[in-house]
Design a protein around this motif. Structure first.
Motif, PDB file in Angstrom:
ATOM      1  N   UNK A 101       0.681  -1.018   0.114  1.00  0.00           N
ATOM      2  CA  UNK A 101       0.178  -0.251   0.278  1.00  0.00           C
ATOM      3  C   UNK A 101       1.137   1.098  -0.310  1.00  0.00           C
ATOM      4  N   UNK A 102       0.596   2.055  -1.014  1.00  0.00           N
ATOM      5  CA  UNK A 102       1.646   3.225  -1.089  1.00  0.00           C
ATOM      6  C   UNK A 102       0.695   4.255  -0.638  1.00  0.00           C
ATOM      7  N   UNK A 103       1.749   4.488   0.570  1.00  0.00           N
ATOM      8  CA  UNK A 103       0.897   5.878   0.485  1.00  0.00           C
ATOM      9  C   UNK A 103       1.317   7.126   0.325  1.00  0.00           C
ATOM     10  N   UNK A 104       0.819   7.940   0.048  1.00  0.00           N
ATOM     11  CA  UNK A 104       1.244   9.572  -0.986  1.00  0.00           C
ATOM     12  C   UNK A 104       2.440   9.305  -0.100  1.00  0.00           C
ATOM     13  N   UNK A 105       3.030  10.470  -1.576  1.00  0.00           N
ATOM     14  CA  UNK A 105       4.040  11.823  -1.364  1.00  0.00           C
ATOM     15  C   UNK A 105       3.914  12.655  -0.017  1.00  0.00           C
ATOM     16  N   UNK A 106       3.406  13.492   0.991  1.00  0.00           N
ATOM     17  CA  UNK A 106       3.483  13.877   1.850  1.00  0.00           C
ATOM     18  C   UNK A 106       3.631  15.507   2.086  1.00  0.00           C
ATOM     19  N   UNK A 107       3.725  16.016   2.515  1.00  0.00           N
ATOM     20  CA  UNK A 107       4.021  17.767   3.057  1.00  0.00           C
ATOM     21  C   UNK A 107       4.256  17.969   4.687  1.00  0.00           C
ATOM     22  N   UNK A 108       5.570  18.161   4.625  1.00  0.00           N
ATOM     23  CA  UNK A 108       6.231  19.043   5.865  1.00  0.00           C
ATOM     24  C   UNK A 108       6.180  20.117   6.616  1.00  0.00           C
ATOM     25  N   UNK A 109       5.605  20.349   7.753  1.00  0.00           N
ATOM     26  CA  UNK A 109       5.444  21.899   8.135  1.00  0.00           C
ATOM     27  C   UNK A 109       6.538  22.806   7.732  1.00  0.00           C
TER      28      UNK A 109
ATOM     29  N   UNK B 246      -0.131  14.005  -2.464  1.00  0.00           N
ATOM     30  CA  UNK B 246       0.129  13.579  -4.014  1.00  0.00           C
ATOM     31  C   UNK B 246       0.728  11.831  -4.495  1.00  0.00           C
ATOM     32  N   UNK B 247       0.342  12.009  -5.292  1.00  0.00           N
ATOM     33  CA  UNK B 247       0.426  10.594  -5.437  1.00  0.00           C
ATOM     34  C   UNK B 247       1.618   9.530  -6.258  1.00  0.00           C
ATOM     35  N   UNK B 248       2.417   8.661  -5.777  1.00  0.00           N
ATOM     36  CA  UNK B 248       3.108   8.112  -6.503  1.00  0.00           C
ATOM     37  C   UNK B 248       3.069   8.610  -7.718  1.00  0.00           C
TER      38      UNK B 248
ATOM     39  N   UNK C  42       2.634  24.562 -11.376  1.00  0.00           N
ATOM     40  CA  UNK C  42       1.628  24.305 -11.774  1.00  0.00           C
ATOM     41  C   UNK C  42       0.978  23.046 -13.081  1.00  0.00           C
ATOM     42  N   UNK C  43       2.306  22.332 -13.186  1.00  0.00           N
ATOM     43  CA  UNK C  43       1.325  21.235 -14.091  1.00  0.00           C
ATOM     44  C   UNK C  43       2.025  20.266 -13.359  1.00  0.00           C
ATOM     45  N   UNK C  44       2.842  19.894 -11.783  1.00  0.00           N
ATOM     46  CA  UNK C  44       3.262  18.861 -11.529  1.00  0.00           C
ATOM     47  C   UNK C  44       2.921  18.815  -9.992  1.00  0.00           C
ATOM     48  N   UNK C  45       2.574  19.646  -9.551  1.00  0.00           N
ATOM     49  CA  UNK C  45       2.174  20.210  -8.000  1.00  0.00           C
ATOM     50  C   UNK C  45       3.060  20.328  -7.108  1.00  0.00           C
ATOM     51  N   UNK C  46       2.647  20.090  -6.092  1.00  0.00           N
ATOM     52  CA  UNK C  46       4.365  20.600  -4.915  1.00  0.00           C
ATOM     53  C   UNK C  46       5.944  19.841  -5.028  1.00  0.00           C
ATOM     54  N   UNK C  47       4.867  19.142  -4.987  1.00  0.00           N
ATOM     55  CA  UNK C  47       6.796  18.289  -5.199  1.00  0.00           C
ATOM     56  C   UNK C  47       7.054  17.967  -6.472  1.00  0.00           C
ATOM     57  N   UNK C  48       6.590  19.153  -7.736  1.00  0.00           N
ATOM     58  CA  UNK C  48       7.402  18.364  -8.876  1.00  0.00           C
ATOM     59  C   UNK C  48       8.215  18.785  -8.825  1.00  0.00           C
ATOM     60  N   UNK C  49       8.902  20.366  -8.286  1.00  0.00           N
ATOM     61  CA  UNK C  49      10.705  21.373  -9.092  1.00  0.00           C
ATOM     62  C   UNK C  49      11.170  20.079  -7.651  1.00  0.00           C
TER      63      UNK C  49
END
Length: 524
Positions: free
Chosen positions: A151-159, A167-169, A466-473
């Motif tokens: 079960x893959x949890x999403x990538x999660x932002x921290x504080x 965001x999904x893998x 905008x295109x890939x989300x917060x983890x895009x960069x």
């Protein structure tokens, strides 16, 4: 003539009065909020985020994509009407944040759907983005050996991140290819526990409130049974990232001890709460004391008690496989996998990690960025470039107490990186362009890079988020490092370590690292 002057004077007074009124109306509202809303009305593009306007630094590079025509100027009358409408809405509902819709009276609980004929293994992520990838590797290795679906949890932002997000893998990686090449089946949390917009709103609010009582969250949250691994959830507090995941997905952790080792159970092993439901109904998030009491260790335990409880904990990949080899429960859910030791390292990379490749969407964006920053890659260097990972930001916290020599080991001078660039160019026989991925915010660093002709990737100027989300960069940077003809890395960085493994496994290339003695500055 006297009447004409009088009329002109009255007209002038009316203009001044109207202008003053407009100025007052504009000043009573937050101008940033008005501008954001205007972009909504006058452009098809989504409004910019608050953090983009607050944190963008001036820089002389060209933006990768700019609109070809300016946005139309809005009608001032529409602006005034908009302000009045928003003010009226606030007075009616009493809310200070009208952009968040009111929740309906009856929201159904999220449902977690698992195949009754499938055995699963889940885990909590840990730390920043690269650490979450490392945690995945270890969990995937254990799942593969136990023949369980991961079960893959999403990538999660921290504080430390700008927004609260998950965001999904599959937004970044080719999961079908991963399963074909590794033999491990995966399912994403978003698929087994889909959330409605109302659920997402409630979960994010719980994150922002740091777990303080939220009646909606308490009403809808359910209990997730988690096996204590490496002491996390018992003698060790779980990380912010783990808490953010649980809160976003409306889950209350209930920690239990893992099955005992065979040697401690007389050779047969012992299951802990076999067959227990993996998701239960429960009201309230609970504090650490209540959570840990469920795992057999009270939060008020002495340090000696905690040390004794660690004797039967799981500290290695092999121990995790051994403990759950005979476990018949439908779900094994581990509280921590990032720190699980592998005495025969790097098996988790060899058997699973190397097969997690970036998907076509990410790779196409990478090609666009390279064409923009280094067009000569396509026209002069046969697709070859040098990529550099220059870790400069929070790594300083790990280095600040070290000796001068150790600090240089941790944060080498830019001149030492330049020596590696020269070595790579001499090896290739061409002046390959240098693309720099960095978290540095130093103007001195930027000035030095510019003098050296290096091309820094500044995603604040691109459309990456905008295109890939917060983890895009970060994902684009990782893909650029992996695909370079030569990679110059920072040895103390986990991001460099993963990039180096991709370089070696995918392309047979060894990374370059700067030396750690003697300072150097570039010539003007």
């Amino acid at each position: 003539m006297s009447g004409l002057r009088t009329r002109r004077l009255l007209a002038l007074v009316a203009v001044v009065f109207s202008g003053g009124l407009l100025l007052h109306l504009f000043s009573v509202r937050n101008p940033l909020e008005i501008n954001l809303r205007l972009n909504d009305i006058t452009s098809n593009r989504p409004p910019p985020q608050y953090h983009q306007q607050e944190h963008q630094q001036p820089y002389k590079e060209q933006v990768a994509q700019r609109p070809s025509t300016p946005e139309p100027i809005p009608d001032p009358e529409n602006v005034l009407k908009l302000i009045q409408d928003r003010s009226s809405q606030q007075r009616q509902d009493g809310s200070r944040t009208p952009q968040e819709p009111l929740l309906p009276n009856n929201i159904p609980k999220p449902k977690t759907t698992l195949d009754p004929d499938t055995k699963y293994l889940g885990y909590l992520m840990y730390g920043g983005l690269t650490n979450q990838f490392i945690a995945f590797q270890s969990a995937a290795f254990v799942a593969l050996k136990l023949n369980r679906t991961l079960i893959l949890p999403p990538f999660i932002t921290t504080n430390h991140d700008k927004v609260t997000a998950a965001q999904r893998w599959s937004e970044f990686f080719d999961l079908d290819r991963f399963t074909r090449e590794s033999g491990l089946k995966v399912v994403e949390w978003h698929d087994i526990r889909p959330l409605s917009p109302e659920h997402v709103q409630i979960g994010k609010k719980q994150v922002r409130s740091h777990g303080r009582n939220n009646p909606w969250w308490s009403k809808l949250a359910e209990t997730l049974t988690i096996h204590v691994t490496y002491g996390f959830g018992d003698s060790e507090n779980i990380h912010t990232t783990e808490r953010n995941f649980l809160r976003q997905f409306l889950l209350i952790p209930r920690y239990v001890r893992p099955p005992l080792p065979r040697r401690a159970a007389g050779g047969e092993g012992e299951e802990n709460e076999e067959g227990q439901e993996y998701i239960d109904d429960e009201v309230g998030e609970g504090d650490d004391t209540n959570d840990r009491a469920q795992s057999g260790t009270n939060a008020a335990s002495t340090s000696k008690d905690k040390k004794d409880n660690k004797k039967d904990d799981i500290f290695s990949l092999d121990e995790a496989v051994e403990r759950f080899a005979e476990y018949k429960g439908p779900v094994v859910f581990l509280s921590h996998t990032y720190k699980l030791k592998d005495p025969r390292s790097p098996r988790s990379w060899v058997e699973v990690g190397q097969f997690m490749h970036f998907n076509d969407k990410v790779m196409e964006y990478v090609r666009r960025v390279i064409r923009h920053r280094a067009p000569e890659v396509a026209t002069e260097t046969d697709g070859k470039y040098i990529a550099m990972h220059l870790r400069r930001g929070d790594i300083w916290m790990k280095c600040r107490t070290k000796s001068s020599e150790q600090k240089m080991d941790c944060i080498p001078p830019l001149g030492h990186y330049a020596e590696m660039v020269d070595q790579a160019r001499n090896t290739e026989g061409k002046r390959l362009p240098v693309l720099v991925t960095t978290d540095s915010e130093s103007e001195d660093d930027f000035s030095t890079m510019a003098r050296l002709g290096w091309k820094r990737l500044n995603h604040d100027l691109y459309t990456t988020e905008q295109e890939l989300g917060i983890f895009g960069p970060a994902m684009v940077d990782a893909a650029i490092l992996a695909g370079a003809e030569f990679m110059v890395g920072t040895q103390v960085s986990t991001m460099t370590r993963i990039a180096a493994r991709r370089q070696l496994t995918w392309h047979g290339r060894k990374p370059l690292y700067p030396r750690t003695t003697t300072s150097w500055t570039p010539e003007d």
